[in-house]
Design an enzyme around this catalytic site. Structure first.
Site, PDB file in Angstrom:
ATOM      1  N   GLU A 227     -17.458  22.838 -15.510  1.00  0.00           N
ATOM      2  CA  GLU A 227     -17.843  21.483 -15.930  1.00  0.00           C
ATOM      3  C   GLU A 227     -17.070  20.420 -15.145  1.00  0.00           C
ATOM      4  OE1 GLU A 227     -19.047  21.728 -20.557  1.00  0.00           O
ATOM      5  OE2 GLU A 227     -17.111  22.572 -20.054  1.00  0.00           O
TER       6      GLU A 227
ATOM      7  N   THR B 273     -38.422  27.377 -10.907  1.00  0.00           N
ATOM      8  CA  THR B 273     -38.673  26.011 -10.454  1.00  0.00           C
ATOM      9  C   THR B 273     -38.907  25.219 -11.735  1.00  0.00           C
ATOM     10  OG1 THR B 273     -41.061  26.324 -10.280  1.00  0.00           O
ATOM     11  CG2 THR B 273     -39.779  26.766  -8.293  1.00  0.00           C
ATOM     12  N   HIS B 274     -38.493  23.980 -11.732  1.00  0.00           N
ATOM     13  CA  HIS B 274     -38.542  23.156 -12.948  1.00  0.00           C
ATOM     14  C   HIS B 274     -37.791  23.818 -14.102  1.00  0.00           C
ATOM     15  CE1 HIS B 274     -41.936  21.062 -10.928  1.00  0.00           C
ATOM     16  NE2 HIS B 274     -42.257  22.290 -10.570  1.00  0.00           N
TER      17      HIS B 274
ATOM     18  N   ASN C 240     -15.328  28.146 -23.310  1.00  0.00           N
ATOM     19  CA  ASN C 240     -16.037  27.073 -22.622  1.00  0.00           C
ATOM     20  C   ASN C 240     -15.833  27.136 -21.111  1.00  0.00           C
ATOM     21  OD1 ASN C 240     -16.881  25.992 -25.093  1.00  0.00           O
ATOM     22  ND2 ASN C 240     -14.972  24.847 -25.300  1.00  0.00           N
TER      23      ASN C 240
ATOM     24  N   TYR D 189      -9.715  -6.590  12.331  1.00  0.00           N
ATOM     25  CA  TYR D 189      -9.038  -6.102  11.134  1.00  0.00           C
ATOM     26  C   TYR D 189      -9.027  -7.166  10.056  1.00  0.00           C
ATOM     27  CZ  TYR D 189      -5.642  -4.247   7.876  1.00  0.00           C
ATOM     28  OH  TYR D 189      -5.046  -3.793   6.730  1.00  0.00           O
TER      29      TYR D 189
ATOM     30  N   LYS E 280      -8.254   3.599   1.840  1.00  0.00           N
ATOM     31  CA  LYS E 280      -7.519   4.836   1.581  1.00  0.00           C
ATOM     32  C   LYS E 280      -7.703   5.333   0.150  1.00  0.00           C
ATOM     33  CE  LYS E 280      -4.304   2.655   4.344  1.00  0.00           C
ATOM     34  NZ  LYS E 280      -5.462   1.877   4.658  1.00  0.00           N
TER      35      LYS E 280
ATOM     36  N   GLN F  63      -7.426  -2.122   3.797  1.00  0.00           N
ATOM     37  CA  GLN F  63      -6.356  -1.339   3.179  1.00  0.00           C
ATOM     38  C   GLN F  63      -6.868  -0.489   2.003  1.00  0.00           C
ATOM     39  OE1 GLN F  63      -2.267  -2.830   2.930  1.00  0.00           O
ATOM     40  NE2 GLN F  63      -2.578  -2.994   0.734  1.00  0.00           N
TER      41      GLN F  63
ATOM     42  N   ASN G 103      -2.725  -2.332  13.214  1.00  0.00           N
ATOM     43  CA  ASN G 103      -4.172  -2.157  13.080  1.00  0.00           C
ATOM     44  C   ASN G 103      -4.679  -0.904  13.788  1.00  0.00           C
ATOM     45  OD1 ASN G 103      -3.882  -4.510  11.746  1.00  0.00           O
ATOM     46  ND2 ASN G 103      -4.864  -5.813  13.284  1.00  0.00           N
TER      47      ASN G 103
ATOM     48  N   SER H 288     -11.744  26.391 -27.768  1.00  0.00           N
ATOM     49  CA  SER H 288     -11.933  25.157 -28.522  1.00  0.00           C
ATOM     50  C   SER H 288     -10.794  25.018 -29.521  1.00  0.00           C
ATOM     51  CB  SER H 288     -13.280  25.214 -29.241  1.00  0.00           C
ATOM     52  OG  SER H 288     -13.257  24.356 -30.368  1.00  0.00           O
TER      53      SER H 288
ATOM     54  N   SER I 106       0.834  -1.203   0.000  1.00  0.00           N
ATOM     55  CA  SER I 106       0.000   0.000   0.000  1.00  0.00           C
ATOM     56  C   SER I 106       0.870   1.254   0.000  1.00  0.00           C
ATOM     57  CB  SER I 106      -0.954   0.014   1.201  1.00  0.00           C
ATOM     58  OG  SER I 106      -0.240  -0.092   2.414  1.00  0.00           O
TER      59      SER I 106
ATOM     60  N   LYS J 262     -15.313  29.943 -29.599  1.00  0.00           N
ATOM     61  CA  LYS J 262     -15.781  29.329 -28.352  1.00  0.00           C
ATOM     62  C   LYS J 262     -15.045  29.807 -27.113  1.00  0.00           C
ATOM     63  CE  LYS J 262     -18.269  26.260 -27.681  1.00  0.00           C
ATOM     64  NZ  LYS J 262     -18.263  24.839 -28.014  1.00  0.00           N
TER      65      LYS J 262
HETATM   66  N1  ARG Z   1      -1.295  -1.264   5.142  1.00  0.00           N
HETATM   67  C1  ARG Z   1      -2.263  -1.753   6.044  1.00  0.00           C
HETATM   68  C2  ARG Z   1      -3.605  -1.036   5.825  1.00  0.00           C
HETATM   69  O1  ARG Z   1      -3.580  -0.052   5.208  1.00  0.00           O
HETATM   70  C3  ARG Z   1      -1.836  -1.515   7.443  1.00  0.00           C
HETATM   71  C4  ARG Z   1      -2.405  -2.477   8.432  1.00  0.00           C
HETATM   72  C5  ARG Z   1      -1.871  -3.832   8.192  1.00  0.00           C
HETATM   73  N2  ARG Z   1      -2.241  -4.721   9.235  1.00  0.00           N
HETATM   74  C6  ARG Z   1      -2.069  -6.036   9.111  1.00  0.00           C
HETATM   75  N3  ARG Z   1      -2.429  -6.750  10.118  1.00  0.00           N
HETATM   76  N4  ARG Z   1      -1.558  -6.595   8.052  1.00  0.00           N
HETATM   77  O2  ARG Z   1      -4.648  -1.482   6.252  1.00  0.00           O
END
Ligand code: ARG
Length: 463
Positions: A293, A158-159, A288, A320, A328, A325, A113, A280, A26, A286
């Site tokens: 947008e 409205t509408h 834009n 966990y 994120k 993971q 964790n 454009s 990660s 143009k």
């Molecule tokens: N990179 C992991 C995550 O984002 C960190 C936690 C990993 N924990 C584990 N028991 N392998 O969730």
């Protein structure tokens, strides 16, 4: 030997398949947690010293070492390695490289964790504070516009059909309301973010005498979370945060869409500065509204974070699981998209100009004063439904004659309702009809001025 290098390598006799390392890493997306990870680890080390699990001197070495590692990361000097999985492992292994056995003590009484949950909470807390500043800036831009455009009357729809006339500033302050609710929602979300996961360890807590209250305080959390199992599985705060972002982007996209319409030749209500429009590649004439947008378009990234997170969480057993993971990716994408919109939005709001001439030249189209006439009749004692019907028939008459309500003679008007007097002309015409709006929170000038004062005070207080 490669396996020995892994923090968890003790019970393994076979090296991890490099494809597995690439699949499970990660670091390519959690490196941005480095600063909060260091903040959390420094507090954790101070707590360990506080309860005597490490010495004061060891604590100082760890805190200092972590600061140096963060500086290295911020200089771009840290080499990220897939085999070290994530940001937590990189920082810990860099610390061990520097401090040897002292570095090996940092992870006492915690697990990745509770560590990653802490990092995410610190990150989201900062993000909320940053968003609040952005939203306040955007509100200020709308309030300044409201001061500037106070005299301008525009059609309210409205509408998307012409309905009743209102002050242009009523529109701008309507956006202030929406973004105010967004700010309040974020503050509410922040309460649940601000509960400390640290010390919940892997899932069960610890047999060591760690002090969770102490570390919570150091990190300015309100209190430690009461159930260690819940901590390592809880990502509710991310789903909530993603929802807050989604409503912000819903509001941004409503504004963007409205201005895209107002910028069309068909509406012609708005001029956008060159700096915020693009040309454009083929049509030379143009201009834009690409920024607007894209503000509208980025909602896709933001809103999709909510189902992504809910699907991730659904049916996960305690506590966990590595699935988490992926949280994120959804949150960072949604946050980045929202923040990038909010960074530009205030300048677009401030830089645009209403095309007052054009607005005024067509203000009498669409019978914007019909409701004002109906309410005039009600004030003369005509029952509402009768008044509605009468004005409806007058509008139909005007359509036949291709004229406006204000162009009907008093005799014409009295022919439909004898309660109409010469004072009726004081409320006919869009500007008169707007001025006649007096109820609290309405779009008439008096009430809009009143609300403008409220907003000026509210935003000044917050500064
Ligand atoms: N990179 C992991 C995550 O984002 C960190 C936690 C990993 N924990 C584990 N028991 N392998 O969730």
């Amino acid at each position: 030997m490669a396996e020995r290098a892994k923090a968890w390598g003790g019970r393994f006799s076979q090296a991890t398949d490099p494809r597995v390392e690439r699949f499970t890493e990660s670091i390519s997306f959690d490196a941005r947690l480095a600063a909060v990870d260091v903040r959390g680890s420094q507090a954790h080390a101070r707590m360990l010293a506080h309860v005597g699990l490490i010495s004061a001197e060891e604590c100082e070495q760890i805190v200092q070492g972590l600061a140096e590692i963060l500086a290295e990361i911020e200089r771009g000097a840290m080499a990220w390695k897939t085999e070290l999985e994530d940001v937590h492992m990189h920082i810990e292994s860099a610390l061990i490289e520097r401090l040897g056995d002292v570095g090996r003590k940092l992870h006492t009484g915690r697990s990745r964790n509770d560590q990653v949950a802490t990092d995410l909470k610190l990150y989201v807390r900062d993000a909320i504070d940053e968003l609040d500043r952005h939203l306040a800036r955007l509100q200020s831009a709308f309030v300044e516009r409201a001061e500037r455009d106070l005299e301008v009357i525009v059609p309210g729809y409205t509408h998307l059909q012409r309905a009743q006339p209102v002050c242009a500033s009523h529109y701008w302050l309507a956006y202030c309301e929406k973004f105010q609710r967004d700010r309040e929602r974020l503050q509410d979300c922040r309460k649940r973010v601000n509960i400390s996961p640290l010390g919940a360890a892997a899932l069960a807590g610890s047999s060591l005498p760690i002090d969770r209250q102490h570390v919570a305080k150091l990190l300015e959390f309100d209190e430690p979370a009461g159930n260690s199992l819940d901590v390592s599985s809880d990502r509710d705060f991310l789903a909530e945060f993603a929802f807050c972002l989604s409503l912000i982007s819903a509001h941004l996209s409503t504004w963007a869409e409205e201005w895209i319409l107002w910028f069309t030749t068909e509406f012609g209500f708005l001029r956008l500065p060159d700096a915020y429009t693009t040309g454009s590649s083929i049509m030379p004439q143009k201009r834009n509204p690409d920024v607007l947008e894209l503000i509208r378009g980025k909602t896709a990234r933001v809103m999709s974070a909510v189902p992504r997170l809910l699907i991730l969480l659904k049916g996960l057993p305690m506590a966990y699981n590595r699935d988490l993971q992926e949280d994120k990716l959804a949150v960072f994408d949604a946050y980045d998209a929202t923040a990038s919109c909010l960074e530009l939005a205030p300048d677009v709001v401030a830089g645009a100009e209403l095309n007052v001439e054009r607005i005024e030249s067509r203000l009498e189209d669409g019978f914007l004063d019909a409701t004002a006439l109906m309410e005039y009749l009600i004030r003369q004692g005509v029952p509402m439904r009768t008044a509605h019907h009468t004005v409806g028939s007058l509008v139909a008459e005007c359509e036949r004659r291709k004229c406006r309500l204000a162009e009907l003679s008093l005799d014409d008007l009295r022919g439909r309702c004898d309660r109409i007097g010469p004072d009726v002309y004081q409320i006919l015409g869009a500007k008169n009809a707007a001025a006649a709006l007096i109820s609290f929170g309405s779009g008439g000038p008096a009430r809009v001025k009143e609300q403008l004062t409220v907003w000026q005070a509210k935003l000044a207080d917050a500064e």
